[in-house]
Design a protein around this motif. Structure first.
Motif, PDB file in Angstrom:
ATOM      1  N   ARG A 224      30.830   7.458  47.854  1.00 30.81           N
ATOM      2  CA  ARG A 224      32.053   6.979  47.199  1.00 30.81           C
ATOM      3  C   ARG A 224      33.158   6.732  48.237  1.00 30.81           C
ATOM      4  O   ARG A 224      33.901   5.748  48.128  1.00 30.81           O
ATOM      5  CB  ARG A 224      32.515   8.029  46.182  1.00 30.81           C
ATOM      6  N   VAL A 225      33.266   7.622  49.223  1.00 29.24           N
ATOM      7  CA  VAL A 225      34.315   7.484  50.241  1.00 29.24           C
ATOM      8  C   VAL A 225      34.138   6.192  51.030  1.00 29.24           C
ATOM      9  O   VAL A 225      35.117   5.607  51.515  1.00 29.24           O
ATOM     10  CB  VAL A 225      34.331   8.717  51.168  1.00 29.24           C
ATOM     11  N   GLN A 226      32.896   5.717  51.154  1.00 32.37           N
ATOM     12  CA  GLN A 226      32.654   4.476  51.892  1.00 32.37           C
ATOM     13  C   GLN A 226      33.368   3.281  51.268  1.00 32.37           C
ATOM     14  O   GLN A 226      33.612   2.271  51.938  1.00 32.37           O
ATOM     15  CB  GLN A 226      31.154   4.193  51.964  1.00 32.37           C
ATOM     16  N   ASP A 227      33.728   3.399  49.993  1.00 31.09           N
ATOM     17  CA  ASP A 227      34.434   2.308  49.320  1.00 31.09           C
ATOM     18  C   ASP A 227      35.945   2.375  49.515  1.00 31.09           C
ATOM     19  O   ASP A 227      36.665   1.475  49.080  1.00 31.09           O
ATOM     20  CB  ASP A 227      34.130   2.339  47.808  1.00 31.09           C
ATOM     21  N   ASP A 228      36.421   3.448  50.166  1.00 28.29           N
ATOM     22  CA  ASP A 228      37.861   3.580  50.377  1.00 28.29           C
ATOM     23  C   ASP A 228      38.355   2.452  51.293  1.00 28.29           C
ATOM     24  O   ASP A 228      37.695   2.107  52.286  1.00 28.29           O
ATOM     25  CB  ASP A 228      38.167   4.947  50.997  1.00 28.29           C
ATOM     26  N   GLU A 229      39.510   1.902  50.987  1.00 27.71           N
ATOM     27  CA  GLU A 229      40.030   0.753  51.747  1.00 27.71           C
ATOM     28  C   GLU A 229      40.335   1.100  53.195  1.00 27.71           C
ATOM     29  O   GLU A 229      40.398   0.219  54.052  1.00 27.71           O
ATOM     30  CB  GLU A 229      41.290   0.217  51.070  1.00 27.71           C
ATOM     31  N   ASP A 230      40.525   2.403  53.495  1.00 26.61           N
ATOM     32  CA  ASP A 230      40.832   2.810  54.861  1.00 26.61           C
ATOM     33  C   ASP A 230      39.581   3.142  55.685  1.00 26.61           C
ATOM     34  O   ASP A 230      39.692   3.438  56.877  1.00 26.61           O
ATOM     35  CB  ASP A 230      41.771   4.019  54.852  1.00 26.61           C
ATOM     36  N   ALA A 231      38.413   3.132  55.063  1.00 24.64           N
ATOM     37  CA  ALA A 231      37.177   3.460  55.788  1.00 24.64           C
ATOM     38  C   ALA A 231      36.878   2.366  56.822  1.00 24.64           C
ATOM     39  O   ALA A 231      36.947   1.171  56.529  1.00 24.64           O
ATOM     40  CB  ALA A 231      36.020   3.608  54.819  1.00 24.64           C
ATOM     41  N   THR A 232      36.532   2.805  58.028  1.00 28.20           N
ATOM     42  CA  THR A 232      36.270   1.860  59.125  1.00 28.20           C
ATOM     43  C   THR A 232      34.808   1.829  59.531  1.00 28.20           C
ATOM     44  O   THR A 232      34.427   1.032  60.383  1.00 28.20           O
ATOM     45  CB  THR A 232      37.107   2.240  60.353  1.00 28.20           C
ATOM     46  N   ALA A 233      33.982   2.717  58.975  1.00 27.43           N
ATOM     47  CA  ALA A 233      32.584   2.836  59.380  1.00 27.43           C
ATOM     48  C   ALA A 233      31.674   2.664  58.168  1.00 27.43           C
ATOM     49  O   ALA A 233      32.139   2.692  57.022  1.00 27.43           O
ATOM     50  CB  ALA A 233      32.352   4.199  60.026  1.00 27.43           C
ATOM     51  N   GLU A 234      30.392   2.490  58.443  1.00 28.90           N
ATOM     52  CA  GLU A 234      29.416   2.323  57.373  1.00 28.90           C
ATOM     53  C   GLU A 234      28.379   3.448  57.445  1.00 28.90           C
ATOM     54  O   GLU A 234      27.613   3.527  58.409  1.00 28.90           O
ATOM     55  CB  GLU A 234      28.724   0.964  57.486  1.00 28.90           C
ATOM     56  N   TRP A 235      28.388   4.299  56.429  1.00 29.39           N
ATOM     57  CA  TRP A 235      27.465   5.423  56.361  1.00 29.39           C
ATOM     58  C   TRP A 235      26.805   5.471  54.991  1.00 29.39           C
ATOM     59  O   TRP A 235      27.417   5.118  53.985  1.00 29.39           O
ATOM     60  CB  TRP A 235      28.201   6.741  56.604  1.00 29.39           C
ATOM     61  N   THR A 236      25.576   5.925  54.968  1.00 27.81           N
ATOM     62  CA  THR A 236      24.901   6.204  53.704  1.00 27.81           C
ATOM     63  C   THR A 236      24.524   7.679  53.675  1.00 27.81           C
ATOM     64  O   THR A 236      24.199   8.271  54.715  1.00 27.81           O
ATOM     65  CB  THR A 236      23.633   5.354  53.537  1.00 27.81           C
ATOM     66  N   TYR A 237      24.575   8.257  52.495  1.00 22.66           N
ATOM     67  CA  TYR A 237      24.315   9.683  52.314  1.00 22.66           C
ATOM     68  C   TYR A 237      23.187   9.877  51.313  1.00 22.66           C
ATOM     69  O   TYR A 237      23.171   9.248  50.244  1.00 22.66           O
ATOM     70  CB  TYR A 237      25.571  10.396  51.802  1.00 22.66           C
ATOM     71  N   THR A 238      22.234  10.738  51.678  1.00 25.63           N
ATOM     72  CA  THR A 238      21.172  11.124  50.761  1.00 25.63           C
ATOM     73  C   THR A 238      21.047  12.638  50.784  1.00 25.63           C
ATOM     74  O   THR A 238      21.366  13.289  51.795  1.00 25.63           O
ATOM     75  CB  THR A 238      19.821  10.505  51.159  1.00 25.63           C
ATOM     76  N   ALA A 239      20.589  13.197  49.666  1.00 20.61           N
ATOM     77  CA  ALA A 239      20.403  14.645  49.555  1.00 20.61           C
ATOM     78  C   ALA A 239      18.917  14.959  49.460  1.00 20.61           C
ATOM     79  O   ALA A 239      18.126  14.178  48.907  1.00 20.61           O
ATOM     80  CB  ALA A 239      21.130  15.175  48.334  1.00 20.61           C
ATOM     81  N   THR A 240      18.526  16.111  50.001  1.00 17.30           N
ATOM     82  CA  THR A 240      17.125  16.504  49.954  1.00 17.30           C
ATOM     83  C   THR A 240      17.004  18.021  49.994  1.00 17.30           C
ATOM     84  O   THR A 240      17.857  18.708  50.577  1.00 17.30           O
ATOM     85  CB  THR A 240      16.328  15.895  51.126  1.00 17.30           C
ATOM     86  N   GLY A 241      15.948  18.522  49.389  1.00 24.85           N
ATOM     87  CA  GLY A 241      15.598  19.928  49.494  1.00 24.85           C
ATOM     88  C   GLY A 241      14.447  20.152  50.451  1.00 24.85           C
ATOM     89  O   GLY A 241      13.901  21.257  50.528  1.00 24.85           O
TER      90      GLY A 241
END
Length: 493
Positions: free
Chosen positions: A76-93
């Protein structure tokens, strides 16, 4: 007291460096072990969003639901207008899947404090040991290490198998025990213990320069020769923008700033994190070097200040972080922490993207070939601190550059300070050795070494040790409890 400056310590970089894989700032894979963290992960998410790096973060946690919540927040933070980088987040056990081919591994875990930490505080107190934090040394710190080391040996073994060249940053306390255990399991690991206590101390020096010398300085303008072990670091020189700060520090130590006293009532409504540095000033007056961490941690290594219970501790302006605070901090609805992912995701709390002020992204930037960077780190002693055991994890400044973290040679200590440090190094090394095969009696020997425990008769120390084991036995299943003579001899077990 006179002060002798060392010659150009900031340029002495002859200690052995940690050298790991090169980082590609456009494609970094980070494995976060403890990815359900409510404080560290949200801070990292914001720092990464504001960085010059792009990549993937895999959030591993046994509490997969918590990791999934953080992954949702990160994306969700990646959509912030001030974000300058591109990251993806995944969760795992799945730990192995999280680590597979990772470039960077971050370690930040904690057991439920309502089942562990509160006992570290309350049981020693019943024996007259009024620890201020009980997280990194003393009876509570030793038991936290005993709970944590076996798990981190497994992490180190998994890193050796799945990403042996990765950069590993450990934020988990007790930092010196845990980082040492990583190297004990996997000597080739590129592990670095990280702590922000020294950063806060640099902020304090900058404030002194501004308030008393009319300067306009911040943390980045401060240069200090850092040396010791985590939470018991010292300095013997300090500069702000090239100005020698030591004469000012000497004046402050002997003036009103350094000679305040407090009553319990003065601290009743205050935060336990407030730090007037009165312990540090007192140690400076006695030993000629200035401690360079928060007083609430220092008192657990320099244990004179714990004598006299609450009144003795409060006299120096230190307020105990009690078990009620620790239990409350674990409950999100009652916690005073600054991050609240659930509230941000639901819209119940406004979110403003801002930097955490931590230095990890600066370190990663330098490792990727960006601007060289100096910061404090915890690494095995390969000569950066004279007079302390080789291989023991020590804290000094280090020069971070492309694919390398090289500790700065910091010199040694006067014999009295070295003696204080060596006792704790011996405790740490003994616990790490005991953990290799779960030898509880060997761990008890380390327990007896601790200066807080040495205020007790040995029989009382044995009873306290057994009571601590009994209170958290479910978290000590890597230890051979049934074979321990110390437990068999203790009435309370």
């Amino acid at each position: 007291m006179s002060h002798v400056h060392r010659d150009d310590s900031s340029s002495s970089v002859n200690a052995e460096a940690a050298a790991g894989k090169a980082l590609d700032s456009e494609d970094v894979t980070i494995a976060y072990v403890g990815g359900g963290s409510r404080q560290w992960v949200p801070n990292l998410v914001q720092d990464l969003a504001l960085s010059s790096f792009d990549g993937e973060v895999r959030l591993y946690d046994v509490n997969v639901e918590a990791a999934e919540r953080n992954a949702e927040f990160g994306n969700r933070v990646q959509d912030d207008e001030d974000a300058t980088a591109e990251w993806t987040y995944t969760a795992t056990g799945d730990l192995d899947a999280a680590l597979d081919g990772a470039d960077v591994v971050l370690l930040s875990t904690q057991y439920d404090p309502t089942e562990t930490f509160v006992h570290d505080l309350d049981i020693p107190e019943s024996y007259g040991i009024y620890g201020a934090v009980s997280a990194t040394i003393g009876p509570g710190g030793i038991f936290r290490a005993m709970r944590t080391i076996p798990l981190y040996r497994r992490f180190a073994a998994a890193i050796r198998e799945h990403c042996p060249d990765a950069w590993v940053f450990n934020f988990t306390n007790p930092v010196h025990f845990v980082t040492r255990a990583l190297y004990d399991e996997y000597p080739g690991i590129n592990a670095v213990g990280m702590c922000h206590e020294v950063l806060h101390a640099r902020d304090k020096l900058a404030a002194f320069a501004n308030d008393h010398l009319g300067m306009d300085a911040d943390r980045a303008d401060v240069s200090a020769n850092v040396k010791g072990i985590n939470h018991f670091t010292w300095i013997d020189e300090a500069y702000v923008d090239g100005v020698d700060l030591w004469p000012l520090l000497d004046d402050l130590a002997h003036g009103e700033e350094g000679t305040r006293t407090y009553e319990p009532a003065d601290l009743e409504d205050g935060s336990p994190f407030t730090d007037p540095w009165q312990v540090s000033w007192e140690l400076y007056r006695n030993f000629g070097l200035l401690p360079f961490a928060g007083d609430r941690h220092i008192v657990e290594y320099a244990t004179w200040f714990l004598q006299g219970g609450k009144e003795g501790l409060n006299r120096w302006g230190v307020k105990r972080t009690g078990s009620d605070f620790r239990a409350k901090h674990w409950t999100p609805a009652e916690s005073e922490q600054t991050t609240d992912v659930e509230a941000w995701l639901s819209g119940d709390r406004a979110f403003d993207l801002e930097s955490s002020g931590e230095v990890l992204l600066d370190v990663l930037g330098a490792l990727a070939g960006g601007e060289e960077f100096v910061t404090n780190v915890n690494l095995p002693n390969r000569g950066q601190v004279e007079g302390l055991e080789s291989g023991a994890v020590v804290e000094t400044n280090a020069l971070v550059s492309a694919s390398e973290i090289r500790p700065l040679s910091a010199g040694g200590f006067p014999r009295p300070v070295r003696s204080l440090l060596s006792t704790h190094v011996d405790t740490i090394e003994t616990v790490v050795a005991a953990a290799r095969d779960g030898d509880v009696d060997h761990a008890f020997q380390a327990f007896l070494l601790d200066p807080q425990v040495r205020t007790l008769q040995t029989e009382d120390a044995r009873e306290m040790f057994a009571e601590l084991v009994d209170s958290q036995e479910a978290y000590l299943d890597d230890w051979a409890l049934d074979d321990a003579d110390v437990l068999a001899a203790a009435d309370s077990y």
